[in-house]
Design a protein around this motif. Structure first.
Motif, PDB file in Angstrom:
ATOM      1  N   ARG A   1       5.842  25.116  -0.911  1.00  0.00           N
ATOM      2  CA  ARG A   1       5.168  23.856  -0.611  1.00  0.00           C
ATOM      3  C   ARG A   1       4.467  23.295  -1.842  1.00  0.00           C
ATOM      4  NH1 ARG A   1       5.789  20.220   2.796  1.00  0.00           N
ATOM      5  NH2 ARG A   1       3.552  19.786   2.939  1.00  0.00           N
ATOM      6  N   THR A   2       4.151  24.153  -2.801  1.00  0.00           N
ATOM      7  CA  THR A   2       3.538  23.696  -4.049  1.00  0.00           C
ATOM      8  C   THR A   2       4.410  22.635  -4.711  1.00  0.00           C
ATOM      9  OG1 THR A   2       2.451  25.819  -4.424  1.00  0.00           O
ATOM     10  CG2 THR A   2       2.767  24.414  -6.344  1.00  0.00           C
ATOM     11  N   VAL A   3       5.724  22.869  -4.718  1.00  0.00           N
ATOM     12  CA  VAL A   3       6.656  21.915  -5.318  1.00  0.00           C
ATOM     13  C   VAL A   3       6.622  20.596  -4.555  1.00  0.00           C
ATOM     14  CG1 VAL A   3       9.070  21.449  -5.879  1.00  0.00           C
ATOM     15  CG2 VAL A   3       8.139  23.759  -6.174  1.00  0.00           C
ATOM     16  N   ASP A   4       6.678  20.669  -3.226  1.00  0.00           N
ATOM     17  CA  ASP A   4       6.680  19.455  -2.405  1.00  0.00           C
ATOM     18  C   ASP A   4       5.423  18.617  -2.632  1.00  0.00           C
ATOM     19  OD1 ASP A   4       9.098  20.267  -1.265  1.00  0.00           O
ATOM     20  OD2 ASP A   4       8.086  21.363   0.338  1.00  0.00           O
ATOM     21  N   VAL A   5       4.286  19.289  -2.713  1.00  0.00           N
ATOM     22  CA  VAL A   5       3.014  18.582  -2.916  1.00  0.00           C
ATOM     23  C   VAL A   5       3.014  17.855  -4.255  1.00  0.00           C
ATOM     24  CG1 VAL A   5       0.539  18.894  -3.296  1.00  0.00           C
ATOM     25  CG2 VAL A   5       1.669  20.084  -1.407  1.00  0.00           C
ATOM     26  N   HIS A   6       3.483  18.524  -5.299  1.00  0.00           N
ATOM     27  CA  HIS A   6       3.500  17.903  -6.626  1.00  0.00           C
ATOM     28  C   HIS A   6       4.508  16.752  -6.695  1.00  0.00           C
ATOM     29  CE1 HIS A   6       1.013  21.270  -7.866  1.00  0.00           C
ATOM     30  NE2 HIS A   6       0.868  20.703  -9.049  1.00  0.00           N
ATOM     31  N   ILE A   7       5.642  16.902  -6.038  1.00  0.00           N
ATOM     32  CA  ILE A   7       6.623  15.813  -6.001  1.00  0.00           C
ATOM     33  C   ILE A   7       6.007  14.592  -5.318  1.00  0.00           C
ATOM     34  CG2 ILE A   7       8.776  15.036  -4.930  1.00  0.00           C
ATOM     35  CD1 ILE A   7       9.336  16.748  -7.319  1.00  0.00           C
ATOM     36  N   ARG A   8       5.319  14.812  -4.217  1.00  0.00           N
ATOM     37  CA  ARG A   8       4.688  13.704  -3.494  1.00  0.00           C
ATOM     38  C   ARG A   8       3.663  12.990  -4.373  1.00  0.00           C
ATOM     39  NH1 ARG A   8       3.330  16.371   0.627  1.00  0.00           N
ATOM     40  NH2 ARG A   8       1.115  16.718   0.237  1.00  0.00           N
ATOM     41  N   ARG A   9       2.894  13.751  -5.135  1.00  0.00           N
ATOM     42  CA  ARG A   9       1.888  13.148  -6.019  1.00  0.00           C
ATOM     43  C   ARG A   9       2.544  12.363  -7.153  1.00  0.00           C
ATOM     44  NH1 ARG A   9      -1.974  18.519  -6.525  1.00  0.00           N
ATOM     45  NH2 ARG A   9      -3.016  18.337  -4.488  1.00  0.00           N
ATOM     46  N   ILE A  10       3.620  12.905  -7.717  1.00  0.00           N
ATOM     47  CA  ILE A  10       4.316  12.206  -8.802  1.00  0.00           C
ATOM     48  C   ILE A  10       4.906  10.896  -8.298  1.00  0.00           C
ATOM     49  CG2 ILE A  10       6.276  12.302 -10.390  1.00  0.00           C
ATOM     50  CD1 ILE A  10       5.841  15.353 -10.513  1.00  0.00           C
ATOM     51  N   ARG A  11       5.527  10.934  -7.136  1.00  0.00           N
ATOM     52  CA  ARG A  11       6.106   9.713  -6.564  1.00  0.00           C
ATOM     53  C   ARG A  11       5.030   8.654  -6.341  1.00  0.00           C
ATOM     54  NH1 ARG A  11       9.991  12.655  -2.103  1.00  0.00           N
ATOM     55  NH2 ARG A  11      11.941  12.612  -3.290  1.00  0.00           N
TER      56      ARG A  11
ATOM     57  N   GLY B   1       4.896   4.890  -8.223  1.00  0.00           N
ATOM     58  CA  GLY B   1       4.836   3.622  -7.503  1.00  0.00           C
ATOM     59  C   GLY B   1       6.100   3.352  -6.710  1.00  0.00           C
ATOM     60  N   LEU B   2       6.018   2.393  -5.804  1.00  0.00           N
ATOM     61  CA  LEU B   2       7.126   2.101  -4.898  1.00  0.00           C
ATOM     62  C   LEU B   2       8.403   1.710  -5.633  1.00  0.00           C
ATOM     63  CD1 LEU B   2       5.265   0.084  -2.106  1.00  0.00           C
ATOM     64  CD2 LEU B   2       6.103   2.439  -1.996  1.00  0.00           C
ATOM     65  N   LYS B   3       8.271   1.030  -6.751  1.00  0.00           N
ATOM     66  CA  LYS B   3       9.445   0.546  -7.475  1.00  0.00           C
ATOM     67  C   LYS B   3      10.217   1.669  -8.156  1.00  0.00           C
ATOM     68  CE  LYS B   3      10.862  -2.871 -10.947  1.00  0.00           C
ATOM     69  NZ  LYS B   3      10.400  -3.904 -11.910  1.00  0.00           N
ATOM     70  N   HIS B   4       9.531   2.768  -8.469  1.00  0.00           N
ATOM     71  CA  HIS B   4      10.175   3.826  -9.246  1.00  0.00           C
ATOM     72  C   HIS B   4      10.204   5.191  -8.556  1.00  0.00           C
ATOM     73  CE1 HIS B   4       9.160   0.780 -12.301  1.00  0.00           C
ATOM     74  NE2 HIS B   4      10.239   1.215 -12.913  1.00  0.00           N
ATOM     75  N   GLU B   5       9.654   5.288  -7.362  1.00  0.00           N
ATOM     76  CA  GLU B   5       9.640   6.587  -6.692  1.00  0.00           C
ATOM     77  C   GLU B   5      11.043   7.085  -6.367  1.00  0.00           C
ATOM     78  OE1 GLU B   5       7.432   6.153  -3.106  1.00  0.00           O
ATOM     79  OE2 GLU B   5       8.947   4.915  -2.108  1.00  0.00           O
ATOM     80  N   HIS B   6      12.022   6.153  -6.345  1.00  0.00           N
ATOM     81  CA  HIS B   6      13.403   6.530  -6.048  1.00  0.00           C
ATOM     82  C   HIS B   6      14.024   7.386  -7.143  1.00  0.00           C
ATOM     83  CE1 HIS B   6      13.985   3.152  -8.816  1.00  0.00           C
ATOM     84  NE2 HIS B   6      15.161   3.693  -9.083  1.00  0.00           N
ATOM     85  N   LEU B   7      13.378   7.444  -8.313  1.00  0.00           N
ATOM     86  CA  LEU B   7      13.920   8.244  -9.414  1.00  0.00           C
ATOM     87  C   LEU B   7      13.994   9.728  -9.049  1.00  0.00           C
ATOM     88  CD1 LEU B   7      12.120   6.547 -12.438  1.00  0.00           C
ATOM     89  CD2 LEU B   7      14.556   6.423 -11.876  1.00  0.00           C
ATOM     90  N   ILE B   8      13.116  10.161  -8.149  1.00  0.00           N
ATOM     91  CA  ILE B   8      13.157  11.546  -7.670  1.00  0.00           C
ATOM     92  C   ILE B   8      13.647  11.525  -6.230  1.00  0.00           C
ATOM     93  CG2 ILE B   8      11.857  13.656  -7.243  1.00  0.00           C
ATOM     94  CD1 ILE B   8       9.854  12.764  -9.331  1.00  0.00           C
ATOM     95  N   GLN B   9      14.835  12.022  -6.011  1.00  0.00           N
ATOM     96  CA  GLN B   9      15.435  12.008  -4.683  1.00  0.00           C
ATOM     97  C   GLN B   9      15.354  13.386  -4.034  1.00  0.00           C
ATOM     98  OE1 GLN B   9      19.403  10.429  -4.712  1.00  0.00           O
ATOM     99  NE2 GLN B   9      18.742   8.390  -5.366  1.00  0.00           N
ATOM    100  N   THR B  10      15.157  13.393  -2.727  1.00  0.00           N
ATOM    101  CA  THR B  10      15.146  14.630  -1.956  1.00  0.00           C
ATOM    102  C   THR B  10      16.559  14.953  -1.499  1.00  0.00           C
ATOM    103  OG1 THR B  10      12.903  14.197  -1.139  1.00  0.00           O
ATOM    104  CG2 THR B  10      14.236  15.788   0.092  1.00  0.00           C
ATOM    105  N   VAL B  11      16.987  16.179  -1.731  1.00  0.00           N
ATOM    106  CA  VAL B  11      18.265  16.668  -1.211  1.00  0.00           C
ATOM    107  C   VAL B  11      17.904  17.617  -0.071  1.00  0.00           C
ATOM    108  CG1 VAL B  11      20.417  17.870  -1.723  1.00  0.00           C
ATOM    109  CG2 VAL B  11      19.312  16.476  -3.490  1.00  0.00           C
ATOM    110  N   HIS B  12      18.036  17.143   1.136  1.00  0.00           N
ATOM    111  CA  HIS B  12      17.518  17.856   2.297  1.00  0.00           C
ATOM    112  C   HIS B  12      18.122  19.254   2.425  1.00  0.00           C
ATOM    113  CE1 HIS B  12      15.267  14.444   3.754  1.00  0.00           C
ATOM    114  NE2 HIS B  12      16.322  13.673   3.553  1.00  0.00           N
ATOM    115  N   GLY B  13      17.242  20.204   2.644  1.00  0.00           N
ATOM    116  CA  GLY B  13      17.659  21.584   2.793  1.00  0.00           C
ATOM    117  C   GLY B  13      17.898  22.307   1.488  1.00  0.00           C
ATOM    118  N   VAL B  14      17.760  21.583   0.357  1.00  0.00           N
ATOM    119  CA  VAL B  14      18.028  22.202  -0.948  1.00  0.00           C
ATOM    120  C   VAL B  14      16.839  22.043  -1.889  1.00  0.00           C
ATOM    121  CG1 VAL B  14      19.582  22.315  -2.929  1.00  0.00           C
ATOM    122  CG2 VAL B  14      20.485  21.722  -0.670  1.00  0.00           C
TER     123      VAL B  14
END
Length: 222
Positions: free
Chosen positions: A189-199, A203-216
């Motif tokens: 969950r440490t990774v998920d929390v940091h990804i959420r903070r980076i996104r 900002g909304l315009k650039h958060e798409h640069l980090i995509q979630t690959v579900h289950g991976v």
């Protein structure tokens, strides 16, 4: 000319993939178990790892386990040899490019050269850029369309690692090991929390640069 590591399940099978690469004047290491992998890495860090993922050869789980033992192997670009019936979609989520077996050596040469050039370009200099995002790996500064982001050190390291491997799917386990280290005992969950903070900071315009690959895990998309 590049230093390439061929990773597979058996010495004979690995050698069958390594032979045409050596014929292209590359320095080719061969690994099919922990001992041969240690020997190959001791001879130099590879720029590119070629995974023999044909039917009956190394599985995705086995490849990940072996590669993540060594940072210098994890950092290398990844290429897979797959068969149309060996679930190439699953394999290629973990690699940067692939080729179907049997293959023409000329096509293999073109694909490897293209991947090596792309990888070298990404690692040249001290700037990583994508869609208005600039990561300065020397000054540890990140800007989005000129706006400086206030990132913590771990946020910076996580973003830098993802951007350095654009297009590659990274598991949460791999990101935890690469950014926090193998001695870190925190949860995924440490990774998920940091990804959420980076996104949020991108900002909304650039958060798409980090995509979630579900289950991976996650991947950076330039």
């Amino acid at each position: 000319m590049a230093r390439i590591l061929v990773l597979g399940k058996g010495e004979r099978e690995v050698s069958s993939i390594a032979a045409p690469l050596a014929g292209m004047s590359h320095f080719v290491g061969r690994a099919w178990d922990d001992s041969s992998l240690a020997d190959a890495v001791a001879n130099g860090s590879p720029e590119l790892v070629v995974l023999d993922m044909r039917i009956g050869q190394i599985s995705l789980a086995e490849a990940r386990q072996m590669m993540e033992t060594y940072d210098q192997v994890t950092e290398a670009a990844r290429f897979a040899v797959v068969e149309s019936t060996s679930n190439p979609e699953l394999a290629t989520r973990y690699v940067d490019d692939f080729i179907l077996y049997p293959f023409e050596e000329s096509e293999l040469a073109v694909r490897l050269t293209r991947l090596l050039n792309r990888s070298r370009h990404m690692k040249s200099g001290n700037l990583l850029t994508a869609d208005g995002l600039v990561i300065d790996t020397e000054s540890f500064e990140v800007t989005v369309e000129g706006r400086k982001l206030a990132l913590t050190f771990k946020e910076f390291e996580l973003l830098r690692y993802l951007a350095s491997h654009s297009g590659r799917v990274n598991t949460r386990e791999a990101l935890l090991n690469q950014v926090w280290g193998y001695e870190y005992f925190g949860g995924l969950r440490t990774v998920d929390v940091h990804i959420r903070r980076i996104r949020a900071k991108l900002g909304l315009k650039h958060e798409h640069l980090i995509q979630t690959v579900h289950g991976v895990g996650y991947k950076f998309v330039a």
